[in-house]
Enzyme design. Structure first.
Site, PDB file in Angstrom:
ATOM      1  N   CYS A  96       0.687  -9.478  51.898  1.00 38.37           N
ATOM      2  CA  CYS A  96       0.915 -10.551  52.901  1.00 38.37           C
ATOM      3  C   CYS A  96       0.532 -10.266  54.424  1.00 38.37           C
ATOM      4  O   CYS A  96      -0.762  -9.930  54.561  1.00 38.37           O
ATOM      5  CB  CYS A  96       2.159 -11.016  52.646  1.00 38.37           C
ATOM      6  N   HIS A 186       2.836 -12.131  47.306  1.00 40.85           N
ATOM      7  CA  HIS A 186       4.111 -11.338  47.147  1.00 40.85           C
ATOM      8  C   HIS A 186       4.602 -10.729  45.852  1.00 40.85           C
ATOM      9  O   HIS A 186       5.253 -11.494  45.156  1.00 40.85           O
ATOM     10  CB  HIS A 186       5.474 -12.208  47.925  1.00 40.85           C
ATOM     11  N   GLU A 188       6.597  -8.585  45.246  1.00 37.87           N
ATOM     12  CA  GLU A 188       7.832  -8.193  45.308  1.00 37.87           C
ATOM     13  C   GLU A 188       8.882  -9.253  45.044  1.00 37.87           C
ATOM     14  O   GLU A 188       9.939  -9.253  44.625  1.00 37.87           O
ATOM     15  CB  GLU A 188       8.192  -7.580  46.427  1.00 37.87           C
TER      16      GLU A 188
END
Length: 242
Positions: A96, A186, A188
């Protein structure tokens, strides 16, 4: 077997409502399958100095609510460090803000996304040549991923290969040379992270004519995107052990 650690460059904090789950380095470490003693964190937004690059298997740069275009001192210093690391052949993965910062560091262009804010679970379309990429090979040509951002990489750095796009963003992933990657999504994020971000940004979304409830309802698991962090760890370790 004792592995060389990964450096996580922390460029910001999650929205306040999500901090009960820890910070970005914790989310990244868990998704990447790394133990606590296999990571070193440098909070550059807070002013932590970046360490010497030697001895790390790879570097992961987190997301942030900051804007690359603000050219904050800490951000520009980090960009200089990343530029040198990329040219030295360090394995890098920007997420990001980290994706945008890496693109900026290497001469690309970052600006507000003309298509507006991207939020929620989005569909990532891989370009056919992504099938030859060390991180993306074997992945479906279309997969779900979580995204929340206003700025984007308008122009990838010279020498970079754009690997993926979404309906709102033409550069969702790129590789520069053979050891540096940026991903706008993202990997994660789990579903509760994504829904929390939609809730936190609901007023912005409404002002932009979007329906937060619909976006939150459409959040789904993104297992293919999440695997990318473990793929990067394995690949970087293999390169480092040579």
């Amino acid at each position: 077997m004792k592995y060389a650690p990964f450096l996580i460059v922390e460029t910001g904090q999650p929205v306040p409502s999500m901090r009960r789950y820890g910070g970005f380095p914790h989310w990244i470490r868990v998704a990447a399958g790394l133990e606590a003693d296999e990571t070193v964190v440098a909070n550059v937004e807070r002013g932590d100095p970046l360490p010497r690059r030697e001895g790390f298997a790879g570097v992961i740069v987190s997301g942030s609510a900051a804007m690359v275009t603000d050219r904050a001192d800490w951000s520009e210093r980090s960009a200089d460090w990343l530029r040198d690391a990329a040219h030295e052949g360090v394995s890098l993965l920007g997420i990001c803000y980290g994706h945008q910062l890496l693109a900026h560091a290497l001469g690309g262009e970052v600006a507000d996304n003309p298509a507006g804010r991207e939020s929620g679970t989005v569909h990532i379309d891989l370009h056919p040549h992504a099938g030859e990429d060390p991180l993306f090979s074997g992945m479906p040509l279309k997969f779900a991923a979580h995204a929340t951002h206003v700025q984007t990489v308008l122009r990838a750095p010279e020498g970079a290969t754009v690997l993926a796009r979404s309906e709102q963003d033409n550069c969702h992933a790129f590789r520069w040379r053979d050891r540096a990657w940026g991903v706008q999504f993202h990997p994660e994020f789990a579903t509760h992270h994504m829904r929390g971000y939609v809730l936190a940004r609901q007023e912005h979304l409404r002002r932009e004519g979007r329906c937060p409830a619909t976006i939150a309802r459409d959040v789904t698991a993104a297992p293919q995107a999440r695997k990318l962090l473990r793929r990067f760890v394995r690949h970087a370790r293999g390169l480092h052990s040579r």
